[in-house]
Motif scaffolding. Structure first.
Motif, PDB file in Angstrom:
ATOM      1  N   UNK A   6       0.825  -1.207   0.000  1.00 20.74           N
ATOM      2  CA  UNK A   6       0.000   0.000   0.000  1.00 20.74           C
ATOM      3  C   UNK A   6       0.862   1.262   0.000  1.00 20.74           C
ATOM      4  N   UNK A   7       1.909   1.251   0.863  1.00 22.30           N
ATOM      5  CA  UNK A   7       2.780   2.442   0.914  1.00 22.30           C
ATOM      6  C   UNK A   7       3.447   2.691  -0.440  1.00 22.30           C
ATOM      7  N   UNK A   8       3.820   1.585  -1.112  1.00 21.15           N
ATOM      8  CA  UNK A   8       4.506   1.754  -2.408  1.00 21.15           C
ATOM      9  C   UNK A   8       3.561   2.375  -3.423  1.00 21.15           C
ATOM     10  N   UNK A   9       2.313   1.900  -3.445  1.00 17.24           N
ATOM     11  CA  UNK A   9       1.340   2.462  -4.392  1.00 17.24           C
ATOM     12  C   UNK A   9       1.094   3.939  -4.052  1.00 17.24           C
ATOM     13  N   UNK A  10       0.928   4.222  -2.767  1.00 19.21           N
ATOM     14  CA  UNK A  10       0.698   5.614  -2.373  1.00 19.21           C
ATOM     15  C   UNK A  10       1.894   6.488  -2.750  1.00 19.21           C
ATOM     16  N   UNK A  11       3.090   5.941  -2.590  1.00 20.42           N
ATOM     17  CA  UNK A  11       4.274   6.762  -2.871  1.00 20.42           C
ATOM     18  C   UNK A  11       4.410   7.015  -4.359  1.00 20.42           C
ATOM     19  N   UNK A  12       3.918   6.057  -5.209  1.00 22.06           N
ATOM     20  CA  UNK A  12       4.014   6.289  -6.649  1.00 22.06           C
ATOM     21  C   UNK A  12       2.882   7.199  -7.143  1.00 22.06           C
ATOM     22  N   UNK A  13       1.768   7.259  -6.398  1.00 26.03           N
ATOM     23  CA  UNK A  13       0.619   8.037  -6.871  1.00 26.03           C
ATOM     24  C   UNK A  13       0.394   9.346  -6.116  1.00 26.03           C
ATOM     25  N   UNK A  14       1.029   9.503  -4.942  1.00 23.64           N
ATOM     26  CA  UNK A  14       0.768  10.710  -4.144  1.00 23.64           C
ATOM     27  C   UNK A  14       2.032  11.538  -4.042  1.00 23.64           C
ATOM     28  N   UNK A  15       1.995  12.769  -4.527  1.00 22.31           N
ATOM     29  CA  UNK A  15       3.192  13.595  -4.396  1.00 22.31           C
ATOM     30  C   UNK A  15       3.496  13.833  -2.911  1.00 22.31           C
ATOM     31  N   UNK A  16       4.742  13.750  -2.564  1.00 19.30           N
ATOM     32  CA  UNK A  16       5.141  14.020  -1.180  1.00 19.30           C
ATOM     33  C   UNK A  16       5.134  12.790  -0.290  1.00 19.30           C
ATOM     34  N   UNK A  17       4.678  11.648  -0.817  1.00 14.48           N
ATOM     35  CA  UNK A  17       4.674  10.421  -0.026  1.00 14.48           C
ATOM     36  C   UNK A  17       5.946   9.642  -0.361  1.00 14.48           C
ATOM     37  N   UNK A  18       6.743   9.383   0.649  1.00 12.43           N
ATOM     38  CA  UNK A  18       8.073   8.831   0.393  1.00 12.43           C
ATOM     39  C   UNK A  18       8.322   7.622   1.283  1.00 12.43           C
ATOM     40  N   UNK A  19       8.508   6.466   0.681  1.00 11.07           N
ATOM     41  CA  UNK A  19       8.797   5.283   1.511  1.00 11.07           C
ATOM     42  C   UNK A  19      10.272   4.910   1.473  1.00 11.07           C
ATOM     43  N   UNK A  20      11.073   5.687   0.784  1.00  8.43           N
ATOM     44  CA  UNK A  20      12.446   5.246   0.556  1.00  8.43           C
ATOM     45  C   UNK A  20      13.273   5.190   1.836  1.00  8.43           C
ATOM     46  N   UNK A  21      13.028   6.106   2.784  1.00  8.30           N
ATOM     47  CA  UNK A  21      13.878   6.184   3.975  1.00  8.30           C
ATOM     48  C   UNK A  21      13.730   4.944   4.857  1.00  8.30           C
ATOM     49  N   UNK A  22      12.489   4.540   5.108  1.00  6.62           N
ATOM     50  CA  UNK A  22      12.233   3.382   5.965  1.00  6.62           C
ATOM     51  C   UNK A  22      11.283   2.465   5.203  1.00  6.62           C
ATOM     52  N   UNK A  23      11.759   1.333   4.750  1.00  4.00           N
ATOM     53  CA  UNK A  23      10.919   0.525   3.855  1.00  4.00           C
ATOM     54  C   UNK A  23       9.543   0.187   4.427  1.00  4.00           C
ATOM     55  N   UNK A  24       9.446  -0.001   5.743  1.00  7.79           N
ATOM     56  CA  UNK A  24       8.148  -0.402   6.294  1.00  7.79           C
ATOM     57  C   UNK A  24       7.377   0.749   6.947  1.00  7.79           C
ATOM     58  N   UNK A  25       7.990   1.896   7.026  1.00  7.42           N
ATOM     59  CA  UNK A  25       7.334   3.027   7.685  1.00  7.42           C
ATOM     60  C   UNK A  25       7.388   4.224   6.753  1.00  7.42           C
ATOM     61  N   UNK A  26       6.242   4.596   6.193  1.00  4.59           N
ATOM     62  CA  UNK A  26       6.255   5.682   5.222  1.00  4.59           C
ATOM     63  C   UNK A  26       6.475   7.036   5.900  1.00  4.59           C
ATOM     64  N   UNK A  27       7.003   7.972   5.132  1.00  2.00           N
ATOM     65  CA  UNK A  27       7.239   9.310   5.661  1.00  2.00           C
ATOM     66  C   UNK A  27       6.583  10.351   4.768  1.00  2.00           C
ATOM     67  N   UNK A  28       5.271  10.477   4.827  1.00  2.00           N
ATOM     68  CA  UNK A  28       4.617  11.433   3.947  1.00  2.00           C
ATOM     69  C   UNK A  28       4.838  12.850   4.469  1.00  2.00           C
TER      70      UNK A  28
END
Lengths: 354, 354
Positions: free
Chosen positions: A212-234
């Motif tokens: 879910x985080x990956x989809x959100x990060x690809x579709x939502x500007x400002x949503x970034x999962x790169x720093x912590x793979x399991x904890x998103x940092x929007x």
């Protein structure tokens, strides 16, 4: 492994003796102080959930081995964390135990918990063992989540697609097969085993979160999962609505609608029904178990259409869009095949603990 | 307040009805999701502790009102947090309850918990209510602490002074007075009430922490409490040894020595004894209750001399230095008045749950 002394009872070794046997299920550096110390990531919120399970009410030797009781208890709590969008940090286990209980029963209970917890890298970080006439297990699970993307019941918006993971009714069917084996005469062994396994070894859907985080990060500007793979940092709050289906699919839909002050339109043919139900149960029995069976521990998420479709595409058969959130505050089940009349969902058939 | 319907039982209103009545004890923004969400400070470790309490084992209507049972349960868990040097964030409460229990009993239990928790600004953030033949309370408390100054059992160093807060044996004496009122004939009413209160309403010593942090910050370079008054931010680790005396003063000293691989020399005349004991109990009975009585929920801290002396000076009568940590791994009680022979402390008289 547990059979060195099958006759040994809890009262024979006492609280300290039992605790020593259970220490092997805990990380060695965490034992001994008044409380456990757990490292957390900065800028995350703490997520906490707790469950109590009583012998004869929530588990029973008749249908549940101690290993399965342990697994289910751990899975139920991890499922609550998954339902909040939270990565688990650990659990504590309180055990009130009758002295006549075999020590091996307790060890098997903890083994089952551990078998489930290890899949999700979740340690048992503390606990308490006391005596009681009735065996009772209390689990508190805690995790962390980014405060800006916590999944909540109250976040559903009219127009959202309702995504359900997995299938529903399987756990209830498994329980009924354990209680009344004769009802499964027409089922294949593999079907029976799959349903029973769904009851005994449910899986918390923590696996859905990184997807879910990956989809959100690809579709939502400002949503970034790169720093912590399991904890998103929007950078900005993204309201995701959802909960788990532990008290039944109907309960989850109704709770979300209630907390979000919305309604829903559910398409009957899209309800995720176990394939074994089709030639086995009447349509009425089947939909009752799917909607009200409970304890499938799947996720019910309400998401904007594009995100929902991407998620279902990614998850394949393991998910379905069962309907939409509506402005009108009723939850309706419609049937686009025209075989069944529309029905309004109500909780009156749901599970009540008293 | 609770007497609207004194006859109403839990089974009359069910789980949902009971939960609704208990909601007023929880912050309104925290209820409703699968788990609670709690904000934490960055760079702090999470501290978690859990306790189970069983009717007839850990509390009883004979000696404990539901309000007192609730207070004691909350206090015991907050005491564990205090013993780690941790500021509380919240607790969860699991309640397994017999349907025949009056609803007012449950409300009084929560009122007692809340009365204690409010003093320490600690919310009930979640819980579970289930039915059971035996009333059982499970509390998990969590707090935060700076990872560099967590109080641990294994941190004691030879030469450390052993500081004990409050007095010991009072809770045990209070319990005995409740069980056998005739033994208190020679006591004044105020003495009796003080001892009974010590049993019914013990106070977790969270109040000691800011005082300790302030002394450390004035005496240790790099230790800074200015940013967060209740959470110190040291630049370098400061090992503080300690635990609470919930299982008795003797148990606390022995556990600290055991985990720290050291011994201790305790001065008998310095043991913090309730003044009421002097003309009431034999010296043997008195020291037994002081050392092994338990449930006083005070702190036992091992600190370098200067820090210990500053702490005792600041706390006044509410603390004492009872001895020193030694390299030799035995725990000895000596008597500098010469009236009693030296004794070695052992846990054989301590509290065993089975």
């Amino acid at each position: 492994m547990f059979d060195e002394n099958p006759e040994q009872k809890v009262k024979d070794i006492g609280e300290q003796g039992l605790l020593q046997k259970l220490h092997r299920f805990c990380p060695p550096d965490i034992i001994g102080d008044d409380a456990a110390v757990i490292k957390t990531l900065p800028e995350q919120s703490l997520i906490v959930t707790t469950d109590m399970l009583v012998d004869g009410v929530h588990f029973s030797d008749r249908t549940t081995s101690p290993e399965d009781a342990g697994w289910r208890a751990a899975a139920a709590n991890l499922s609550d964390l998954a339902a909040m969008g939270s990565t688990p940090l650990g659990i504590t286990v309180g055990l009130a135990i009758n002295g006549e209980t075999p020590v091996s029963w307790v060890e098997k209970l903890y083994q089952g918990m551990n078998d489930c917890l290890q899949i999700y890298h979740t340690p048992i970080v503390g606990g308490d063992v006391v005596r009681s006439p009735i065996n009772t297990i209390s689990i508190t699970a805690f995790g962390q989540a980014n405060p800006n993307c916590i999944i909540r019941r109250g976040n559903a918006q009219p127009g959202d697609a309702i995504v359900v993971t997995g299938i529903h009714g399987a756990s209830k069917a498994g329980l009924e097969l354990l209680l009344n084996p004769e009802i499964g005469k027409t089922l294949k062994d593999t079907e029976k085993n799959t349903l029973i396994k769904a009851h005994q070894r449910p899986k918390p859907r923590l696996d859905i979160l990184p997807i879910l985080w990956e989809i959100l990060s690809s579709q939502s500007p400002g949503f970034d999962v790169s720093a912590q793979p399991n904890v998103p940092s929007p950078q900005s709050p993204i309201p995701i609505a959802g909960m788990d289906s532990s008290d039944g699919l109907a309960d989850a839909i109704l709770q979300i609608c209630n907390f979000s002050k919305v309604g829903a339109k559910i398409e009957r043919s899209q309800l995720p029904t176990p394939s074994a139900f089709h030639n086995w149960l009447s349509p009425q029995q089947s939909i009752e178990w799917v909607l009200y069976g409970g304890e499938d521990f799947e996720l019910v998420l309400c998401l904007p259409s594009e995100i929902a479709e991407s998620l279902v595409e990614k998850l394949g058969k393991d998910s379905s869009i069962i309907g939409r959130i509506t402005k009108e505050k009723i939850v309706q089940i419609t049937d686009n095949t025209g075989n069944y009349a529309d029905e309004n969902l109500s909780l009156s058939q749901g599970f009540q603990h008293f």
